[in-house]
Write an enzyme that holds these catalytic residues in place. Sequence first.
Site, PDB file in Angstrom:
ATOM      1  N   SER A 184       0.863  -1.182   0.000  1.00 52.16           N
ATOM      2  CA  SER A 184       0.000   0.000   0.000  1.00 52.16           C
ATOM      3  C   SER A 184       0.895   1.225   0.000  1.00 52.16           C
ATOM      4  CB  SER A 184      -0.832   0.012   1.286  1.00 52.16           C
ATOM      5  OG  SER A 184      -1.453   1.257   1.482  1.00 52.16           O
ATOM      6  N   TYR A 197      -1.122  -1.522  10.704  1.00 50.61           N
ATOM      7  CA  TYR A 197      -1.337  -1.809   9.280  1.00 50.61           C
ATOM      8  C   TYR A 197      -0.155  -1.332   8.429  1.00 50.61           C
ATOM      9  CZ  TYR A 197      -3.564  -1.393   4.642  1.00 50.61           C
ATOM     10  OH  TYR A 197      -3.877  -1.476   3.306  1.00 50.61           O
TER      11      TYR A 197
HETATM   12  P1  NAD Z   1     -11.746  -5.606   0.640  1.00 44.01           P
HETATM   13  O1  NAD Z   1     -12.433  -5.456   1.927  1.00 44.01           O
HETATM   14  O2  NAD Z   1     -12.562  -5.816  -0.567  1.00 44.01           O
HETATM   15  O3  NAD Z   1     -10.689  -6.774   0.684  1.00 44.01           O
HETATM   16  C1  NAD Z   1     -10.039  -7.237   1.840  1.00 44.01           C
HETATM   17  C2  NAD Z   1     -10.302  -8.719   1.928  1.00 44.01           C
HETATM   18  O4  NAD Z   1      -9.454  -9.273   2.913  1.00 44.01           O
HETATM   19  C3  NAD Z   1     -11.717  -9.068   2.349  1.00 44.01           C
HETATM   20  O5  NAD Z   1     -12.573  -9.227   1.231  1.00 44.01           O
HETATM   21  C4  NAD Z   1     -11.520 -10.376   3.103  1.00 44.01           C
HETATM   22  O6  NAD Z   1     -11.931 -11.466   2.300  1.00 44.01           O
HETATM   23  C5  NAD Z   1     -10.028 -10.473   3.304  1.00 44.01           C
HETATM   24  N1  NAD Z   1      -9.691 -10.777   4.688  1.00 44.01           N
HETATM   25  C6  NAD Z   1      -9.573  -9.929   5.737  1.00 44.01           C
HETATM   26  N2  NAD Z   1      -9.269 -10.610   6.847  1.00 44.01           N
HETATM   27  C7  NAD Z   1      -9.198 -11.917   6.512  1.00 44.01           C
HETATM   28  C8  NAD Z   1      -8.908 -13.118   7.204  1.00 44.01           C
HETATM   29  N3  NAD Z   1      -8.620 -13.115   8.524  1.00 44.01           N
HETATM   30  N4  NAD Z   1      -8.952 -14.281   6.531  1.00 44.01           N
HETATM   31  C9  NAD Z   1      -9.243 -14.315   5.197  1.00 44.01           C
HETATM   32  N5  NAD Z   1      -9.508 -13.213   4.486  1.00 44.01           N
HETATM   33  C10 NAD Z   1      -9.469 -12.028   5.130  1.00 44.01           C
HETATM   34  O7  NAD Z   1     -10.863  -4.289   0.463  1.00 44.01           O
HETATM   35  P2  NAD Z   1      -9.690  -3.892  -0.542  1.00 44.01           P
HETATM   36  O8  NAD Z   1      -9.469  -2.463  -0.274  1.00 44.01           O
HETATM   37  O9  NAD Z   1      -9.928  -4.354  -1.908  1.00 44.01           O
HETATM   38  O10 NAD Z   1      -8.450  -4.654   0.086  1.00 44.01           O
HETATM   39  C11 NAD Z   1      -7.645  -5.559  -0.611  1.00 44.01           C
HETATM   40  C12 NAD Z   1      -6.194  -5.328  -0.268  1.00 44.01           C
HETATM   41  O11 NAD Z   1      -5.814  -4.051  -0.755  1.00 44.01           O
HETATM   42  C13 NAD Z   1      -5.846  -5.339   1.226  1.00 44.01           C
HETATM   43  O12 NAD Z   1      -4.655  -6.062   1.422  1.00 44.01           O
HETATM   44  C14 NAD Z   1      -5.610  -3.878   1.518  1.00 44.01           C
HETATM   45  O13 NAD Z   1      -4.712  -3.719   2.577  1.00 44.01           O
HETATM   46  C15 NAD Z   1      -5.044  -3.411   0.213  1.00 44.01           C
HETATM   47  N6  NAD Z   1      -5.115  -1.972  -0.007  1.00 44.01           N
HETATM   48  C16 NAD Z   1      -6.322  -1.347  -0.086  1.00 44.01           C
HETATM   49  C17 NAD Z   1      -6.349   0.020  -0.277  1.00 44.01           C
HETATM   50  C18 NAD Z   1      -7.646   0.765  -0.357  1.00 44.01           C
HETATM   51  O14 NAD Z   1      -7.624   1.994  -0.331  1.00 44.01           O
HETATM   52  N7  NAD Z   1      -8.791   0.117  -0.476  1.00 44.01           N
HETATM   53  C19 NAD Z   1      -5.161   0.754  -0.406  1.00 44.01           C
HETATM   54  C20 NAD Z   1      -3.955   0.071  -0.339  1.00 44.01           C
HETATM   55  C21 NAD Z   1      -3.937  -1.288  -0.133  1.00 44.01           C
END
Ligand code: NAD
Length: 295
Positions: A184, A197
């Site tokens: 991220s 995080y």
């Molecule tokens: P999202 O909520 O759609 O995806 C996160 C997913 O993590 C969930 O759908 C869930 O299935 C999974 N998860 C969480 N805890 C879990 C566990 N204990 N066991 C199994 N699965 C688990 O949101 P997103 O934003 O698409 O996130 C996806 C990735 O992108 C993450 O790693 C997040 O850190 C990263 N990210 C997101 C952003 C943002 O702004 N949305 C920015 C940078 C990085």
Amino acid sequence: MTQDPRKQYYHDDYPKQYQDPPGVQKYMNPQPDCGESSYEGTGQLKGRKALITGGDSGIGRAAAIAYAREGADVAINYLPDEEPDAQDVKEMIEQAGRKAVLLPGDLRSETFSRELVQSAVDELGGLDILALVAGKQQAVKDIADLTTEQIVSTFETNVFSMYWMTQEALPHMPEGGSIITMTSIEGYNPSPMLLDYAATKSTIIGFTKALAKQVASQGIRVNSVAPGPFWSPLQISGGQPGENIPKFGEETPETPLGRAGQPVELSGVYVFLASDQASYVTGHVYSATGGLNAN
Ligand code: NAD
Ligand code: MG
């Protein structure tokens, strides 16, 4: 015809909303755009087999839809509470004419993380692409309020599971295989309320670069993705303080492009890193941040 990136996709204020984590995309307003009605494949991943964690929603769902439409069979992992989202993704993978495998379970368990990879290998008949997208993010403004339980849980989800799954996957991955981890902008330029995080996301960068060097001799590439603010369930289920949601990507944080990203805006990156087009790309972190400094 060119399009103004500031005006592409949703660029208004977001309605205030909260769900308990992990959150279900189906109940969000507006719906994150994961390419459901727009992503068109060109056969770039024909016949490949992919496991995507967090594949039910957000960025993982965008990758799942794109991979299937590019010709890959796709297994997704998610938490049992996210079954409604997972069913929607299954339907879309099958509509693309590919095999969909649903493997719910909690990645904080070492036993489950290892079994997950084995089940994906068994059900897909191999593994070419391991996309580790799942992640946990809970904002806490004061370090005094950060519980040991949360610190451990964030590291288990974001970091430890990555080691366990990679260990299980590598013996099955062929030359030309691709591992994609999820960091991220927080890994480089952390927010004051994401002490746990942000630290996991820096750790993931170190893991990715070191692993890329280790497995290059096996013909396997390893890269990471560093998004800025993207509209997803993670953000409305405690990833941001509630008051940040209406101006998310606009003012909190203020991105040069003036809006949050939509997951579909990472589909191309996920396809590229998995495909032979990225044959000379390894140990790299690919950013999409709306112009925020990612490194
Ligand atoms: P999202 O909520 O759609 O995806 C996160 C997913 O993590 C969930 O759908 C869930 O299935 C999974 N998860 C969480 N805890 C879990 C566990 N204990 N066991 C199994 N699965 C688990 O949101 P997103 O934003 O698409 O996130 C996806 C990735 O992108 C993450 O790693 C997040 O850190 C990263 N990210 C997101 C952003 C943002 O702004 N949305 C920015 C940078 C990085
Ligand atoms: Mg989800």
